[in-house]
Design a protein around this motif. Structure first.
Motif, short mmCIF file in Angstrom:
data_model
loop_
_atom_site.label_atom_id
_atom_site.label_comp_id
_atom_site.label_asym_id
_atom_site.label_seq_id
_atom_site.Cartn_x
_atom_site.Cartn_y
_atom_site.Cartn_z
N CYS A 1 -2.82 -2.24 7.23
CA CYS A 1 -2.06 -1.23 6.49
C CYS A 1 -2.37 0.19 6.97
O CYS A 1 -1.48 1.04 6.96
N CYS B 1 -6.29 -1.93 4.12
CA CYS B 1 -6.95 -2.73 5.14
C CYS B 1 -6.77 -2.04 6.49
O CYS B 1 -5.79 -1.32 6.71
N CYS C 1 1.45 -5.25 3.03
CA CYS C 1 0.06 -5.55 3.43
C CYS C 1 -0.02 -6.78 4.33
O CYS C 1 0.66 -7.78 4.11
N ALA C 2 -0.90 -6.68 5.32
CA ALA C 2 -1.06 -7.71 6.34
C ALA C 2 -2.24 -8.64 6.07
O ALA C 2 -2.63 -9.41 6.94
N PHE C 3 -2.79 -8.56 4.85
CA PHE C 3 -3.98 -9.38 4.56
C PHE C 3 -3.56 -10.85 4.42
O PHE C 3 -2.82 -11.22 3.52
N ASP D 1 0.86 -1.19 0.00
CA ASP D 1 0.00 0.00 0.00
C ASP D 1 0.90 1.24 0.00
O ASP D 1 1.72 1.41 0.91
#
Ligand code: ZN
Length: 213
Positions: free
Chosen positions: A125, A108, A189-191, A35
């Protein structure tokens, strides 16, 4: 050795890029979403706008006869990231993802993981980007909608969204040349969920490399 910043999995980094300087955002292991947001260093109320980015790249494409009016959400080399004041902030010099980036999604957030999965306190994020810009006097509410580098999400004709794993291989990158002095923040990103039956994000590191002086 060029200056580098390693961004560990599920975290972020903030830094200054001076006008004329080029950075690479490197997807170290591949299929990692980054991001990306930016602000005018001298007037941070001027900041990235995904909407202006779409409309102003349309003008660029029309003038070079690459496209017709109507715009494109597929950004790649030669396109620019535009600000909410319609100024170029960065130009894409090279794009090893060949246009596979997302301009639709907000970062996110803690609220998103709570609403979608009932998980409080998930790494996200929006918090990563907030932490990255805090040293520059900016806060949560200042984070604009990002350009989600290497995110492979595309609208279908019926308006629903197709989520797929990224196309980047280890070491692929996008290089960006600053058109103005910028504060830049990037979140790895932590998704970590499946969408449409597959993981679309690896939760791995990103690396920022500064080219030239
Ligand atoms: Zn994220």
């Amino acid at each position: 050795m060029p200056k580098e910043i390693m961004i560990p999995p599920m975290s972020g980094a903030g830094f200054i890029v001076k006008r004329g300087q080029t950075i690479k955002v490197i997807d170290v292991e591949g299929q990692q979403i980054g991001d990306f947001v930016c602000f005018n260093l001298h007037n941070p109320r001027e900041r990235l706008s995904t909407g202006e980015t779409v409309i102003f790249n349309t003008l660029t494409n029309v003038s070079s006869k690459m496209s017709t009016l109507g715009g494109s959400i597929y950004l790649t080399a030669g396109n620019h990231f535009y600000s909410n004041l319609q100024n170029s902030m960065l130009e894409i010099i090279e794009d090893r993802a060949h246009g596979v980036h997302d301009l639709l999604y907000a970062p996110c957030s803690s609220a998103f993981y709570m609403k979608a999965f009932g998980e409080p306190g998930h790494k996200n994020c929006r918090d990563n980007l907030t932490a990255a810009v805090t040293p520059f006097g900016l806060s949560y509410i200042d984070i604009p909608d990002p350009i989600n580098l290497f995110q492979n999400t595309r609208p279908r004709l019926d308006g629903t969204i197709d989520h797929r794993p990224g196309v980047t291989k280890p070491g692929d990158f996008i290089s960006l040349k600053a058109s103005m002095d910028c504060i830049v923040a990037v979140s790895s990103c932590a998704f970590d969920k499946e969408l449409d039956g597959a993981r679309i994000n690896r939760c791995s590191p990103l690396k920022i490399q500064f080219l030239g002086d």
